[in-house]
Scaffold this active site. Structure first.
Site, PDB file in Angstrom:
ATOM      1  N   TYR A 159       5.333  -4.003  -9.704  1.00 24.96           N
ATOM      2  CA  TYR A 159       4.265  -3.793 -10.616  1.00 24.96           C
ATOM      3  C   TYR A 159       4.647  -2.720 -11.831  1.00 24.96           C
ATOM      4  O   TYR A 159       5.592  -1.815 -11.585  1.00 24.96           O
ATOM      5  CB  TYR A 159       3.084  -3.208 -10.065  1.00 24.96           C
ATOM      6  N   ASP A 189      -6.696  -7.909  -9.625  1.00 23.61           N
ATOM      7  CA  ASP A 189      -7.751  -7.797  -9.833  1.00 23.61           C
ATOM      8  C   ASP A 189      -8.340  -7.925 -11.319  1.00 23.61           C
ATOM      9  O   ASP A 189      -7.302  -8.538 -12.295  1.00 23.61           O
ATOM     10  CB  ASP A 189      -8.014  -6.241  -9.781  1.00 23.61           C
TER      11      ASP A 189
END
Length: 313
Positions: free
Chosen positions: A128, A63
């Protein structure tokens, strides 16, 4: 002319990008899209003067504001003489372009890969990292703490100023996410789409003690003695086969809410056991993008064996 496919390992600072995936769409020839990571990569690849328009395929779509320490993409290039580009040449050429134009993208490594290799479909896992800095609101006055956020951490870490944060709960409850679960409740959007597959296998969900990016004798907190102990850093690692939109940020937000006593462990279990947009607890606020980093995209040993980092290998 022969088609040759290349795998690029890429890192970037996502602060000023509108996400990784290009936003400008259209027919051939495609317009440049300098606002996205994919768009910038395609612009830079034009410096190689291939016979085709370079079109990047991403392994992961981050994002706006999310960073990457090591992600991957692939591109097909046609060279007039039918030969391969030397992988090292691609790395150097692109990095030279990004440095000259002050674009916060770096190519870590380039490989020649089989023409049927797909960087997204062949990935076996993604990892992540979410960086959290917790400020002790009771140690000093609130205002000085907010003013003393170190410049080295600007848009690199999410800071939370609170007088209630249980670090042990924060760490222990991360294990609730490990295993095969339906993460529909943790989707940022699309949770109403019943046809969408939302089950994901999380291999690792772990919170470790972190540290600041601060360095040198003249940086904070060296010039502000007495404040370092009032800042506690945590690194949240999540590894899975794949992720839903904003899944990691919502997982971290849930753990923070537990650590602050806003929700309980049972509330997290409920959101996992009853996957629905209606199950999301409104007391939980999604954490911002700038603390999130894509660390690694992993491939099988068999696929890695086919990677070539030079024409001689």
């Amino acid at each position: 002319m022969a088609l040759n496919r290349y795998l690029l390992h890429v890192s970037y600072i996502g602060t000023n990008f509108h996400g990784a995936q290009r936003q400008v769409v259209g027919t051939f020839p495609r317009k440049d899209d300098p606002s996205t990571v994919q768009g910038q990569l395609e612009i830079a690849l034009k410096q190689l003067n291939s016979c085709n328009e370079p079109i990047i395929a991403l392994s992961s779509r981050t994002d706006s504001g999310v960073h990457a320490l090591n992600t991957t993409c692939h591109v097909d290039l046609f060279r007039a003489n039918g030969l391969h580009y030397e992988p090292r040449t691609i790395t150097l050429c692109l990095n030279k372009y990004f440095k000259k134009h002050e674009v916060p993208i770096r190519i870590l490594k380039t490989f020649i890969v089989p023409n049927d290799f797909h960087c997204q479909h062949k990935a076996v896992s993604r990892t992540y990292l979410y960086r959290l800095g917790v400020i002790n609101a009771n140690a000093l006055n609130l205002a000085p703490h907010l003013h003393l956020l170190p410049i080295e951490e600007l848009q690199r870490c999410h800071f939370l100023c609170t007088d209630t944060f249980d670090g042990e709960k924060f760490k222990l409850n991360a294990k609730l996410f490990e295993g095969l679960h339906d993460f529909r409740t943790f989707m940022g959007r699309g949770s109403h789409e019943l046809h969408k597959m939302t089950r994901r296998l999380v291999h690792r969900a772990e919170v470790l003690d972190g540290k600041s990016l601060l360095y040198g004798p003249y940086s904070w907190p060296s010039v502000m003695p007495g404040t370092c102990q009032d800042y506690k850093f945590y690194d949240v690692y999540v590894q899975a086969t794949g992720f839903l939109y904003r899944q990691v940020r919502r997982m971290v937000a849930s753990l923070i809410a537990v650590a602050q006593g806003k929700v309980s462990s049972s509330d997290i279990k409920l959101m996992l056991e009853v996957p629905s947009h209606r199950s999301w607890n409104d007391k939980i606020k999604t954490v911002p993008a700038h603390g999130l980093y894509l660390c690694e995209v992993e491939y099988s040993k068999r696929d890695r064996a086919a990677f070539r980092d030079s024409l001689d290998s």
